[in-house]
Design an enzyme around this catalytic site. Structure first.
Site, mmCIF file in Angstrom:
data_model
loop_
_atom_site.group_PDB
_atom_site.id
_atom_site.type_symbol
_atom_site.label_atom_id
_atom_site.label_comp_id
_atom_site.label_asym_id
_atom_site.label_seq_id
_atom_site.Cartn_x
_atom_site.Cartn_y
_atom_site.Cartn_z
ATOM 1 N N TYR A 82 0.580 -1.305 -0.097
ATOM 2 C CA TYR A 82 -0.154 -0.068 0.051
ATOM 3 C C TYR A 82 0.858 1.373 -0.026
ATOM 4 O O TYR A 82 0.305 2.205 0.076
ATOM 5 C CB TYR A 82 -1.082 0.028 1.243
ATOM 6 C CG TYR A 82 -2.330 -0.845 1.110
ATOM 7 C CD1 TYR A 82 -2.240 -1.808 0.280
ATOM 8 C CD2 TYR A 82 -3.379 -0.467 1.722
ATOM 9 C CE1 TYR A 82 -3.249 -2.812 -0.033
ATOM 10 C CE2 TYR A 82 -4.338 -1.416 1.613
ATOM 11 C CZ TYR A 82 -4.483 -2.344 0.864
ATOM 12 O OH TYR A 82 -5.563 -3.184 0.506
ATOM 13 N N LYS A 120 3.908 -13.676 6.396
ATOM 14 C CA LYS A 120 3.971 -14.657 5.535
ATOM 15 C C LYS A 120 5.533 -14.897 5.285
ATOM 16 O O LYS A 120 5.958 -14.915 4.311
ATOM 17 C CB LYS A 120 3.460 -14.200 4.156
ATOM 18 C CG LYS A 120 3.138 -15.425 3.234
ATOM 19 C CD LYS A 120 2.501 -16.556 3.598
ATOM 20 C CE LYS A 120 2.205 -17.628 2.557
ATOM 21 N NZ LYS A 120 1.270 -18.724 3.137
ATOM 22 N N ASP A 136 -2.138 -17.106 6.628
ATOM 23 C CA ASP A 136 -3.408 -17.946 6.287
ATOM 24 C C ASP A 136 -3.729 -18.527 7.327
ATOM 25 O O ASP A 136 -4.944 -18.839 7.629
ATOM 26 C CB ASP A 136 -2.974 -18.692 5.028
ATOM 27 C CG ASP A 136 -1.288 -19.170 5.127
ATOM 28 O OD1 ASP A 136 -0.680 -18.673 5.687
ATOM 29 O OD2 ASP A 136 -1.219 -20.315 4.426
ATOM 30 N N ASP A 148 -5.380 -4.840 6.436
ATOM 31 C CA ASP A 148 -6.540 -4.464 5.707
ATOM 32 C C ASP A 148 -7.370 -5.775 5.467
ATOM 33 O O ASP A 148 -8.653 -5.831 6.055
ATOM 34 C CB ASP A 148 -6.063 -4.103 4.286
ATOM 35 C CG ASP A 148 -7.391 -3.036 3.862
ATOM 36 O OD1 ASP A 148 -8.436 -3.015 4.484
ATOM 37 O OD2 ASP A 148 -7.275 -2.872 2.456
#
Length: 362
Positions: free
Chosen positions: A124, A191, A224, A248
């Site tokens: 972003y 991640k 995840d 987000d």
């Protein structure tokens, strides 16, 4: 003494829900001097930008703002006004509490999770190149020279910057928030198993910062697995700290655990300035119909009151919102549907605010 606050109504349902919010705050006992400023698509024709310079300067001068939603085009057009404000004022911490409320319609109860999202870096950051940009060709050459896997011709490129400094300050903010608010655990979400350079840096810094807070439990979760865990048992989480993109997505997931974005408040906080806002969009399809749920905007105002040192007024607002929803007789259509399966007898935006104000006067 009155607190000076910039009020940005926004567009779509923004003017309706911010008016409801303002009336509730005015009834809370806090002394607020409102300074209205404009932002949104309507400002483009007037001054060539959705975020006029005078609005930026007013927010800078007052140091505190609360805004309604502003429509952001998908895929084309101007960048988000929200993102512009965050970058202009380095509002690096996006704080989104997600707490179960009466009548929220969720299958989950007793959810109480706080998302602390890094606001200025990651994908972003807005560093992007269209497929035909000359920079893409130079990036392709750089990647090829580094010996890494080449990307396909015709690719658009987004750059994902994550810095040690940016990671350290957001994780520190999360731990300080946890300590200040009596929270017990911080979970860093990442991640790093795949993105070893960027998310790996975020995770290493998070582990370093955690060592300075022995009174707060710490863990890390792959994003995840974190999403699966939130759906299975949200009670296992307390404060989540995440890079921008994951924050987000996960904050919307958590809002879904407590009835949706209409119940989810938010704040964007920097070292010098804070902007408060509901986490939902501008819903132009229902604008002007007096049916929007202003709960998220009102609870965002309660966060603002806490920030201003008006803790008693903030507590009155939250208690009145909860009582109004629990009574269930004067609620907006989305809540009425969650409670009864029908929108029959639903109240409008203004009437819902009236009911909250009535509870505060009891």
């Amino acid at each position: 003494m009155a607190h000076d606050v910039a009020l940005i109504p926004g567009d779509g349902i923004g003017p309706e829900i911010t008016e409801a919010m303002r009336r509730v705050v005015d009834a809370s006992g806090a002394q607020i001097s409102w300074h209205v400023a404009e932002a949104g698509a309507a400002q483009i024709e007037r001054c060539g930008t959705p975020l006029p310079p005078e609005t930026i300067e007013l927010v800078r001068e007052l140091g505190v703002a609360i805004k309604g939603p502003v429509t952001t085009p998908v895929g084309t057009g101007f960048r988000s006004v929200n993102v512009a404000l965050r970058h202009t004022f380095d509002l690096y911490a996006c704080v989104r509490p997600c707490r179960s409320l009466p009548g929220d319609g969720s299958r989950y109860r007793d959810v109480d999770v706080v998302i602390v999202r890094e606001n200025t870096e990651d994908l972003y950051a807005g560093i992007e190149f269209e497929p035909d940009a000359p920079e893409v060709e130079r990036l392709a050459e750089l990647v090829a020279a580094s010996g890494q896997k080449a990307f396909r011709p015709g690719s658009a490129i987004s750059v994902k910057p994550i810095s040690a400094e940016g990671s350290r300050r957001i994780v520190t903010y999360a731990f300080e928030y946890a300590r200040r608010c009596g929270r017990k655990k911080v979970t860093a979400v990442h991640k790093a198993n795949i993105m070893k350079a960027t998310d790996g840096l975020f995770l290493r810094v998070a582990r370093e910062v955690a060592e300075s807070y022995p009174d707060i439990a710490f863990e890390d979760k792959i994003v995840d697995a974190c999403c699966m865990g939130l759906v299975q048992d949200p009670g296992q989480f307390d404060v989540l700290v995440l890079p921008n993109l994951y924050g987000d997505i996960v904050s919307d997931l958590c809002a879904g655990l407590v009835g949706g974005l209409g119940m989810a408040p938010g704040a964007n906080i920097g070292d010098e300035l804070a902007v408060f806002e509901a986490t939902h969009g501008s819903a132009p399809d229902i604008a002007g119909k007096d049916i929007a749920n202003p709960t998220a905007e009102i609870l965002s105002a309660a966060m603002m009151l806490d920030h201003l040192g008006e803790a008693e007024a903030a507590a009155r607002v939250r208690a009145a919102v909860t009582a109004t929803l629990a009574e269930g007789t004067t609620v907006t259509a989305d809540v009425r549907r969650a409670l009864t399966g029908s929108t029959a007898g639903a109240a409008g935006t203004a009437a819902f605010a009236d009911a909250i104000i009535a509870f505060m006067s009891k």
